[in-house]
Design a protein around this motif. Structure first.
Motif, PDB file in Angstrom:
ATOM      1  N   LYS A  69    -125.177 -18.100 -63.307  1.00 42.34           N
ATOM      2  CA  LYS A  69    -124.793 -16.780 -63.814  1.00 42.34           C
ATOM      3  C   LYS A  69    -123.282 -16.636 -63.919  1.00 42.34           C
ATOM      4  O   LYS A  69    -122.537 -17.029 -63.017  1.00 42.34           O
ATOM      5  CB  LYS A  69    -125.346 -15.698 -62.891  1.00 42.34           C
ATOM      6  CG  LYS A  69    -125.175 -14.277 -63.416  1.00 42.34           C
ATOM      7  CD  LYS A  69    -125.832 -13.287 -62.476  1.00 42.34           C
ATOM      8  CE  LYS A  69    -125.703 -11.863 -62.996  1.00 42.34           C
ATOM      9  NZ  LYS A  69    -126.416 -11.640 -64.262  1.00 42.34           N
ATOM     10  N   GLY A  97    -121.481  -9.014 -62.649  1.00 48.54           N
ATOM     11  CA  GLY A  97    -121.956  -9.641 -63.875  1.00 48.54           C
ATOM     12  C   GLY A  97    -121.384  -8.966 -65.108  1.00 48.54           C
ATOM     13  O   GLY A  97    -120.723  -7.925 -65.029  1.00 48.54           O
ATOM     14  N   GLU A  98    -121.670  -9.532 -66.283  1.00 47.67           N
ATOM     15  CA  GLU A  98    -121.092  -9.041 -67.532  1.00 47.67           C
ATOM     16  C   GLU A  98    -121.521  -7.616 -67.860  1.00 47.67           C
ATOM     17  O   GLU A  98    -120.819  -6.901 -68.576  1.00 47.67           O
ATOM     18  CB  GLU A  98    -121.482  -9.972 -68.686  1.00 47.67           C
ATOM     19  CG  GLU A  98    -120.822 -11.340 -68.617  1.00 47.67           C
ATOM     20  CD  GLU A  98    -121.128 -12.185 -69.831  1.00 47.67           C
ATOM     21  OE1 GLU A  98    -120.494 -11.966 -70.887  1.00 47.67           O
ATOM     22  OE2 GLU A  98    -122.010 -13.050 -69.733  1.00 47.67           O
ATOM     23  N   GLU A  99    -122.677  -7.191 -67.375  1.00 50.32           N
ATOM     24  CA  GLU A  99    -123.151  -5.840 -67.648  1.00 50.32           C
ATOM     25  C   GLU A  99    -122.710  -4.846 -66.567  1.00 50.32           C
ATOM     26  O   GLU A  99    -123.177  -3.711 -66.541  1.00 50.32           O
ATOM     27  CB  GLU A  99    -124.683  -5.837 -67.761  1.00 50.32           C
ATOM     28  CG  GLU A  99    -125.225  -6.755 -68.836  1.00 50.32           C
ATOM     29  CD  GLU A  99    -124.634  -6.442 -70.205  1.00 50.32           C
ATOM     30  OE1 GLU A  99    -124.548  -5.245 -70.536  1.00 50.32           O
ATOM     31  OE2 GLU A  99    -124.254  -7.387 -70.924  1.00 50.32           O
ATOM     32  N   GLY A 100    -121.869  -5.282 -65.658  1.00 49.58           N
ATOM     33  CA  GLY A 100    -121.353  -4.396 -64.632  1.00 49.58           C
ATOM     34  C   GLY A 100    -122.125  -4.396 -63.334  1.00 49.58           C
ATOM     35  O   GLY A 100    -121.757  -3.708 -62.385  1.00 49.58           O
ATOM     36  N   GLU A 101    -123.197  -5.169 -63.283  1.00 46.82           N
ATOM     37  CA  GLU A 101    -124.018  -5.176 -62.072  1.00 46.82           C
ATOM     38  C   GLU A 101    -123.337  -5.956 -60.952  1.00 46.82           C
ATOM     39  O   GLU A 101    -122.633  -6.938 -61.190  1.00 46.82           O
ATOM     40  CB  GLU A 101    -125.401  -5.781 -62.359  1.00 46.82           C
ATOM     41  CG  GLU A 101    -125.429  -7.295 -62.588  1.00 46.82           C
ATOM     42  CD  GLU A 101    -125.060  -7.755 -63.973  1.00 46.82           C
ATOM     43  OE1 GLU A 101    -125.312  -8.920 -64.308  1.00 46.82           O
ATOM     44  OE2 GLU A 101    -124.481  -6.950 -64.739  1.00 46.82           O
ATOM     45  N   CYS A 135    -118.638   4.137 -62.356  1.00 52.86           N
ATOM     46  CA  CYS A 135    -119.761   3.197 -62.418  1.00 52.86           C
ATOM     47  C   CYS A 135    -120.892   3.555 -61.460  1.00 52.86           C
ATOM     48  O   CYS A 135    -122.032   3.133 -61.672  1.00 52.86           O
ATOM     49  CB  CYS A 135    -119.273   1.781 -62.127  1.00 52.86           C
ATOM     50  SG  CYS A 135    -118.234   1.102 -63.428  1.00 52.86           S
ATOM     51  N   GLN A 189    -114.860  -4.430 -62.260  1.00 51.16           N
ATOM     52  CA  GLN A 189    -115.184  -3.774 -63.525  1.00 51.16           C
ATOM     53  C   GLN A 189    -113.982  -3.762 -64.467  1.00 51.16           C
ATOM     54  O   GLN A 189    -114.103  -4.041 -65.669  1.00 51.16           O
ATOM     55  CB  GLN A 189    -115.638  -2.339 -63.254  1.00 51.16           C
ATOM     56  CG  GLN A 189    -116.951  -2.216 -62.528  1.00 51.16           C
ATOM     57  CD  GLN A 189    -118.093  -2.811 -63.326  1.00 51.16           C
ATOM     58  OE1 GLN A 189    -118.205  -2.606 -64.530  1.00 51.16           O
ATOM     59  NE2 GLN A 189    -118.934  -3.578 -62.673  1.00 51.16           N
ATOM     60  N   TRP A 233    -113.401  -7.150 -66.003  1.00 45.95           N
ATOM     61  CA  TRP A 233    -114.270  -7.426 -67.159  1.00 45.95           C
ATOM     62  C   TRP A 233    -113.733  -6.739 -68.413  1.00 45.95           C
ATOM     63  O   TRP A 233    -113.759  -7.327 -69.516  1.00 45.95           O
ATOM     64  CB  TRP A 233    -115.696  -6.959 -66.887  1.00 45.95           C
ATOM     65  CG  TRP A 233    -116.582  -8.000 -66.282  1.00 45.95           C
ATOM     66  CD1 TRP A 233    -117.261  -7.929 -65.102  1.00 45.95           C
ATOM     67  CD2 TRP A 233    -116.915  -9.293 -66.837  1.00 45.95           C
ATOM     68  NE1 TRP A 233    -117.978  -9.080 -64.885  1.00 45.95           N
ATOM     69  CE2 TRP A 233    -117.793  -9.936 -65.937  1.00 45.95           C
ATOM     70  CE3 TRP A 233    -116.535  -9.959 -68.006  1.00 45.95           C
ATOM     71  CZ2 TRP A 233    -118.307 -11.202 -66.156  1.00 45.95           C
ATOM     72  CZ3 TRP A 233    -117.045 -11.230 -68.237  1.00 45.95           C
ATOM     73  CH2 TRP A 233    -117.916 -11.845 -67.326  1.00 45.95           C
ATOM     74  N   LYS A 240    -112.814  -8.969 -71.628  1.00 47.87           N
ATOM     75  CA  LYS A 240    -113.486  -8.809 -72.917  1.00 47.87           C
ATOM     76  C   LYS A 240    -112.502  -8.414 -74.004  1.00 47.87           C
ATOM     77  O   LYS A 240    -112.602  -8.881 -75.148  1.00 47.87           O
ATOM     78  CB  LYS A 240    -114.609  -7.774 -72.791  1.00 47.87           C
ATOM     79  CG  LYS A 240    -115.767  -8.266 -71.930  1.00 47.87           C
ATOM     80  CD  LYS A 240    -116.825  -7.197 -71.682  1.00 47.87           C
ATOM     81  CE  LYS A 240    -117.972  -7.740 -70.854  1.00 47.87           C
ATOM     82  NZ  LYS A 240    -118.991  -6.702 -70.534  1.00 47.87           N
TER      83      LYS A 240
END
Length: 321
Positions: free
Chosen positions: A2, A21-25, A123, A309, A312, A316
């Motif tokens: 991951k 993770g990429e989705e903020g988790e 978040c 966060q 990321w 991005k």
């Protein structure tokens, strides 16, 4: 394997690492409160730096960094997003972030501790402010500020519009808590003690526009402790009442002055349930019309989740460019 981003925050209260993770988790996290000797009200920077240096290898080991594909590393490099903001503790996390980034061959991003709090608040709140521009209140042992926040691609544009002129909210809690014999940091213990109170003792709040002061209330509360003129639980509740009354008045003034009615409240002091409920009752009343957003209590205190966060967002944005 991951893909994650490693966030690092080394504040004056806690060493914190977070893999997001990429989705903020949150994929994994490891954090540790800095140790303060009984009766003391905090740490000197040199002591805090030493504890961070000792904590980080163990916390990195807990995260099992080799088990993840680390896309980038992000650390809080200073307390606030202004040029003259500096505190030695944050240089420990910044140094580790830059070293890991070189070793792993990945980008290293930097942000501020305050922006990390705002990001963690957004978040983890039940919902986030609808508008890109909103008010944030940062309440901790080192900061008590009212902020005009605007979301941007890489995080936030923040402008301080009000706050304390002397003690911070967290300092008031900790100083009164320690004087009552509670351990440092005293927030959770003081909140528990206050639940036993009937609310028979109060101290005045001091507010002037968007600015406020806690030194006078501190003197009154300490005097009550020394003179034993009120039960410890009543003094604890009076501390909470003073904080909530102060914030209510200052935020009413902000709304009446035309600032956003959407208000995000973050920082360790914002975890206090009494203060939350009182502010919701008084500020979300139709006469004021504010809408409050609170960080999850588990992330109100210092943490690296918000830092991850923001990392990321920067990563991005950098990748797209």
């Amino acid at each position: 394997m991951k893909k994650v981003l490693l966030g690092i925050d080394t504040s004056n209260y806690r060493t914190s690492l977070c893999l997001a993770g990429e989705e903020g988790e949150i994929v994994a996290e490891a954090k540790r409160l800095l140790r303060v000797k009984p009766g003391k009200r905090g740490l000197q920077q040199s002591e805090a730096v030493f504890q961070h240096v000792m904590n980080l290898p163990e916390l990195c080991d807990q995260l099992r960094l080799n088990d993840w594909e680390i896309a980038a590393v992000c650390a809080s490099e200073k307390p606030r997003p202004v040029d003259d903001s500096y505190m030695p503790v944050f240089k420990v996390g910044e140094g580790l972030a830059k070293s890991l980034a070189v070793f792993l061959g990945v980008p290293c991003y930097l942000t501020s501790h305050q922006e990390g709090h705002v990001a963690a608040g957004e978040c983890t709140a039940r919902k986030r402010p609808a508008a890109d521009r909103f008010l944030a209140v940062h309440l901790s042992g080192g900061t008590s500020e009212i902020l005009d926040c605007e979301r941007i691609d890489t995080g936030y544009r923040i402008n301080k519009i009000g706050g304390t002129i002397d003690l911070h909210a967290g300092q008031l809690v900790d100083r009164i808590g320690v004087a009552l014999g509670l351990p440092f940091p005293a927030g959770p213990e003081l909140e528990g003690l206050a639940r036993q109170a009937e609310g028979t003792f109060r101290v005045a709040s001091v507010v002037n526009g968007l600015q406020f002061s806690f030194s006078g209330p501190e003197a009154a509360l300490l005097r009550a402790i020394q003179q034993q003129s009120a039960h410890p639980s009543e003094i604890a509740r009076a501390t909470e009442q003073c904080l909530s009354n102060t914030l209510e008045k200052a935020l009413r003034n902000a709304v009446e002055a035309g600032w956003s009615r959407e208000i995000l409240i973050v920082g360790g002091v914002a975890a206090n349930q009494y203060i939350r409920e009182r502010l919701i009752k008084r500020l979300e009343h139709p006469a004021v019309g504010a809408e409050l957003f609170f960080c999850d209590p588990a992330y109100s205190g210092d943490n690296a989740y918000g830092v991850a966060q923001l990392g990321w967002l920067q990563h991005k944005t950098q990748t797209l460019n």
